[in-house]
Design an enzyme around this catalytic site. Sequence first.
Site, PDB file in Angstrom:
ATOM      1  CD  GLU A 183      -2.784   1.556   0.822  1.00 48.88           C
ATOM      2  OE1 GLU A 183      -2.528   1.895  -0.350  1.00 48.88           O
ATOM      3  OE2 GLU A 183      -3.932   1.548   1.301  1.00 48.88           O
ATOM      4  CB  ILE A 220      -0.203   6.725   1.941  1.00 52.34           C
ATOM      5  CG1 ILE A 220      -0.127   7.646   3.165  1.00 52.34           C
ATOM      6  CG2 ILE A 220      -1.528   6.889   1.227  1.00 52.34           C
ATOM      7  CD1 ILE A 220       0.050   9.101   2.806  1.00 52.34           C
ATOM      8  CG  ASP A 250      -4.415   9.388   7.003  1.00 49.49           C
ATOM      9  OD1 ASP A 250      -3.964   9.711   8.106  1.00 49.49           O
ATOM     10  OD2 ASP A 250      -5.114  10.149   6.315  1.00 49.49           O
ATOM     11  CB  THR A 251      -7.096   6.646  10.131  1.00 48.04           C
ATOM     12  OG1 THR A 251      -7.727   5.902   9.083  1.00 48.04           O
ATOM     13  CG2 THR A 251      -7.357   8.125   9.934  1.00 48.04           C
ATOM     14  CE  LYS A 302      -1.123  11.761   5.104  1.00 46.58           C
ATOM     15  NZ  LYS A 302      -2.339  12.490   4.777  1.00 46.58           N
ATOM     16  CB  VAL A 330       2.177  13.597   0.262  1.00 46.16           C
ATOM     17  CG1 VAL A 330       2.909  14.355   1.356  1.00 46.16           C
ATOM     18  CG2 VAL A 330       1.740  12.221   0.748  1.00 46.16           C
TER      19      VAL A 330
HETATM   20  P1  5GP Z   1      -6.643   5.301   6.048  1.00 46.44           P
HETATM   21  O1  5GP Z   1      -7.737   4.304   5.938  1.00 46.44           O
HETATM   22  O2  5GP Z   1      -5.344   4.714   6.509  1.00 46.44           O
HETATM   23  O3  5GP Z   1      -7.027   6.495   6.876  1.00 46.44           O
HETATM   24  O4  5GP Z   1      -6.461   5.930   4.617  1.00 46.44           O
HETATM   25  C1  5GP Z   1      -5.717   5.360   3.668  1.00 46.44           C
HETATM   26  C2  5GP Z   1      -6.120   5.880   2.314  1.00 46.44           C
HETATM   27  O5  5GP Z   1      -6.364   7.296   2.317  1.00 46.44           O
HETATM   28  C3  5GP Z   1      -4.995   5.663   1.369  1.00 46.44           C
HETATM   29  O6  5GP Z   1      -5.151   4.437   0.722  1.00 46.44           O
HETATM   30  C4  5GP Z   1      -5.108   6.851   0.438  1.00 46.44           C
HETATM   31  O7  5GP Z   1      -5.949   6.513  -0.629  1.00 46.44           O
HETATM   32  C5  5GP Z   1      -5.765   7.934   1.216  1.00 46.44           C
HETATM   33  N1  5GP Z   1      -4.801   8.953   1.713  1.00 46.44           N
HETATM   34  C6  5GP Z   1      -4.499   9.198   3.006  1.00 46.44           C
HETATM   35  N2  5GP Z   1      -3.605  10.191   3.108  1.00 46.44           N
HETATM   36  C7  5GP Z   1      -3.306  10.590   1.856  1.00 46.44           C
HETATM   37  C8  5GP Z   1      -2.416  11.596   1.309  1.00 46.44           C
HETATM   38  O8  5GP Z   1      -1.696  12.327   1.991  1.00 46.44           O
HETATM   39  N3  5GP Z   1      -2.383  11.702  -0.040  1.00 46.44           N
HETATM   40  C9  5GP Z   1      -3.150  10.928  -0.858  1.00 46.44           C
HETATM   41  N4  5GP Z   1      -3.031  11.117  -2.172  1.00 46.44           N
HETATM   42  N5  5GP Z   1      -3.990   9.961  -0.380  1.00 46.44           N
HETATM   43  C10 5GP Z   1      -4.071   9.801   0.965  1.00 46.44           C
END
Ligand code: 5GP
Length: 220
Positions: free
Chosen positions: A136, A138, A140-141, A168, A190
């Site tokens: 993957e 990125i 994030d949460t 992140k 980003v």
């Molecule tokens: P999570 O479920 O971990 O919060 O989010 C993950 C998804 O959010 C990633 O697969 C990506 O698609 C999107 N995402 C989170 N942060 C960023 C960022 O800084 N830039 C971009 N382009 N996508 C992000």
Amino acid sequence: AGMKRGIVIKDDWPGYSLDLFTYPEHYHDDIESVYIPHGVIMNRTERLAHYIMNDFQDDNIMVLCVLKGGYKFCADLVEFIKILGRNSNKYLETRVEFIRLKSYLVGSNDQSTEDLHIIGCQDLSFLRGKSVLIVEAIVDTGKTMKALLKHVETFEPKMVKVAGLLVKRVPNMAESLTDYVGFEIPNRFVVGYALDYNEYFRDLNHICVISRTGKMKYKI
Ligand code: 5GP
């Protein structure tokens, strides 16, 4: 520490000035700085390939690439795994499958919950008893990754590891979800290296911070 957190980018890192690198001219006003240059991404990815080779030993690797953002990282990572194999005479067989996750809002506006759906390769029964590497771009949460891990586990693989190019630094961050971290970055949005903003910026090779102009221009 270098292994668990990856390269740690501090909150005050402004990135490199744009004129120090080359990038698509059409994004001139849309990005603020080059946050992680393409070359550094590649060097770090090669190192992650090393860790992976050591951990998977003689197992074949079932690679699960999370689209769309993960396609470049996945392609480069698998390439490095193959190169390392050739150079050490320790070939690992890799198979790559692609999945996409879509989140939907379910329920009425005031009481909606997010529901993650996996689209693409739905029947993952070939993972049974295998060593799996989820790739993957990125985390994030960590919500997406948690849902995906839960889904993958139902197919009873032998082992599951997660490679995330970027993780992140957010409150209650799910660092432990990611076994191979490229970079730990501040909580900023980003783009580039296949990461998009409304489908733009995937054609940028560096990882960059989007500018206010860019945010406005590509808003939907
Ligand atoms: P999570 O479920 O971990 O919060 O989010 C993950 C998804 O959010 C990633 O697969 C990506 O698609 C999107 N995402 C989170 N942060 C960023 C960022 O800084 N830039 C971009 N382009 N996508 C992000």
